[in-house]
Design a protein around this motif. Structure first.
Motif, PDB file in Angstrom:
ATOM      1  N   UNK A  44      18.359   1.099   3.509  1.00 13.62           N
ATOM      2  CA  UNK A  44      17.463   2.254   3.591  1.00 13.62           C
ATOM      3  C   UNK A  44      16.242   1.949   4.448  1.00 13.62           C
ATOM      4  N   UNK A  45      15.740   0.717   4.341  1.00 13.26           N
ATOM      5  CA  UNK A  45      14.529   0.350   5.069  1.00 13.26           C
ATOM      6  C   UNK A  45      14.687  -1.054   5.639  1.00 13.26           C
ATOM      7  N   UNK A  46      14.352  -1.201   6.912  1.00  8.05           N
ATOM      8  CA  UNK A  46      14.259  -2.500   7.574  1.00  8.05           C
ATOM      9  C   UNK A  46      12.781  -2.785   7.796  1.00  8.05           C
ATOM     10  N   UNK A  49       9.773  -2.177  -7.169  1.00  8.44           N
ATOM     11  CA  UNK A  49      10.970  -1.691  -7.845  1.00  8.44           C
ATOM     12  C   UNK A  49      12.076  -1.308  -6.866  1.00  8.44           C
ATOM     13  N   UNK A  50      12.142  -1.997  -5.745  1.00  8.13           N
ATOM     14  CA  UNK A  50      13.273  -1.816  -4.840  1.00  8.13           C
ATOM     15  C   UNK A  50      14.556  -2.231  -5.554  1.00  8.13           C
ATOM     16  N   UNK A 102      15.259   1.496  -3.328  1.00  8.17           N
ATOM     17  CA  UNK A 102      15.831   1.413  -1.986  1.00  8.17           C
ATOM     18  C   UNK A 102      16.382   0.007  -1.704  1.00  8.17           C
ATOM     19  N   UNK A 103      17.317  -0.044  -0.764  1.00 11.52           N
ATOM     20  CA  UNK A 103      17.848  -1.328  -0.281  1.00 11.52           C
ATOM     21  C   UNK A 103      17.080  -1.703   0.984  1.00 11.52           C
ATOM     22  N   UNK A 155       0.823  -1.214   0.000  1.00  9.03           N
ATOM     23  CA  UNK A 155       0.000   0.000   0.000  1.00  9.03           C
ATOM     24  C   UNK A 155       0.854   1.261   0.000  1.00  9.03           C
ATOM     25  N   UNK A 156       2.133   1.120   0.309  1.00  7.51           N
ATOM     26  CA  UNK A 156       3.067   2.248   0.319  1.00  7.51           C
ATOM     27  C   UNK A 156       4.286   1.889  -0.542  1.00  7.51           C
ATOM     28  N   UNK A 157       4.001   1.343  -1.703  1.00  6.46           N
ATOM     29  CA  UNK A 157       5.066   0.815  -2.558  1.00  6.46           C
ATOM     30  C   UNK A 157       6.088   1.875  -2.947  1.00  6.46           C
TER      31      UNK A 157
END
Length: 308
Positions: free
Chosen positions: A208-210, A155-156, A134-135, A126-128
């Motif tokens: 970038x995001x866990x 598209x990460x 990002x990694x 929902x927050x693609x």
């Protein structure tokens, strides 16, 4: 638990669940109908979940295997289907517990795809946009539905799906290979990652995001989890960790205290998605019978966003 059904303590009923799991198939127990209903009502393992990512089994387990292929249909137009091999056998093997003891891990990642993982996958899809280029790393992934969904539909640039249980990581690697055509240009990797491992130099300050779901339940792991989050978050830019975790008594609050001690900043949201909130309210009220063991504190994941 409903006192009209039984006066047995929850702990006694959960011992019955363990006993049933450990008994061999050749001599299964024959509980009466009321006993089955009581056990179902107290079990935290669920075959229901929030059902936000549609799925169906396309190959049942046979006498020679404990696994099945599960097809997940992502709720994004044009997104590929995912085919994840998972255990479907309700029986526990003593070898599973031996591995848990050897690596100081828990076995929950092998048991099933837990409801919080379903919610995490839905939230991420929902927050693609926040994942594009990002990694990303998923901690304590289990079967890694959220990580696979991000890899297939956002598209990460890179998605690492990690767990401390080598059996889980083996499933992840097989599923990466089986779905390789679904990831486009996204690099997808599996990783055995223990939160208490000393040397994280090869991956520190690199994501970038866990993401993680239901990883705060075991209090003995809180300090290691906070430590690994701090090491993995990139110090450059606006990196963050996105956790979906139920309160589970005081376990979430205790983890957040540890996070604060590690100079991590966080926010907690209860109502963060309209559809998730709608289903949560339904399980508490008119849809109660469909998930008899549903309990807000144990089943409803809160959204925790963590930054440096």
């Amino acid at each position: 638990m409903d006192n009209r059904t039984t006066n047995e303590k929850a702990s006694s009923l959960r011992w019955k669940i363990l006993r049933r799991a450990l008994l061999s198939r050749s001599s299964p127990p024959h509980p009466d109908e009321q006993s089955q209903m009581i056990t179902k009502s107290i079990s935290r393992r669920t075959g229901h979940g929030f059902n936000l990512i549609l799925s169906h089994v396309i190959a049942d387990s046979s006498s020679s295997t404990r696994d099945a292929r599960v097809c997940y249909t992502l709720p994004i137009p044009g997104a590929p289907q995912l085919f994840l091999t998972q255990r479907v056998d309700n029986r526990a093997d003593l070898s599973d517990f031996e591995i848990c003891n050897r690596y100081n891990i828990d076995n929950t990642g092998l048991v099933c795809n837990w409801p919080s993982e379903d919610v995490l996958a839905h939230y991420c899809l929902s927050h693609a946009d926040i994942f594009r280029s990002k990694k990303v790393i998923e901690l304590g992934s289990g079967y890694g539905l959220a990580g696979f969904a991000i890899a297939a539909a956002t598209e990460a640039s890179e998605v690492v799906i990690s767990d401390g249980n080598p059996q889980v990581v083996d499933y992840t690697q097989r599923n990466i290979e089986a779905n390789s055509g679904a990831f486009g240009n996204t690099v997808v990797k599996s990783m055995t990652l223990h939160w208490n491992q000393e040397d994280t130099s090869n991956i520190a300050d690199s994501f970038d995001i866990i993401i993680a779901s239901d990883c705060t339940f075991f209090k003995d792991f809180h300090r290691d989890l906070a430590r690994i989050v701090k090491h993995l978050l990139s110090k450059a830019g606006s990196s963050e960790a996105i956790f979906l975790s139920p309160k589970r008594g005081n376990s979430l609050d205790l983890f957040l205290e540890v996070a604060k001690e590690n100079s991590l900043h966080f926010s907690v949201m209860e109502n963060y998605d309209e559809e998730v909130w709608k289903r949560h309210k339904g399980f508490l009220n008119e849809d109660r019978d469909s998930w008899p063991s549903y309990d807000k504190g144990h089943s409803y994941p809160l959204l925790i966003r963590i930054t440096l």
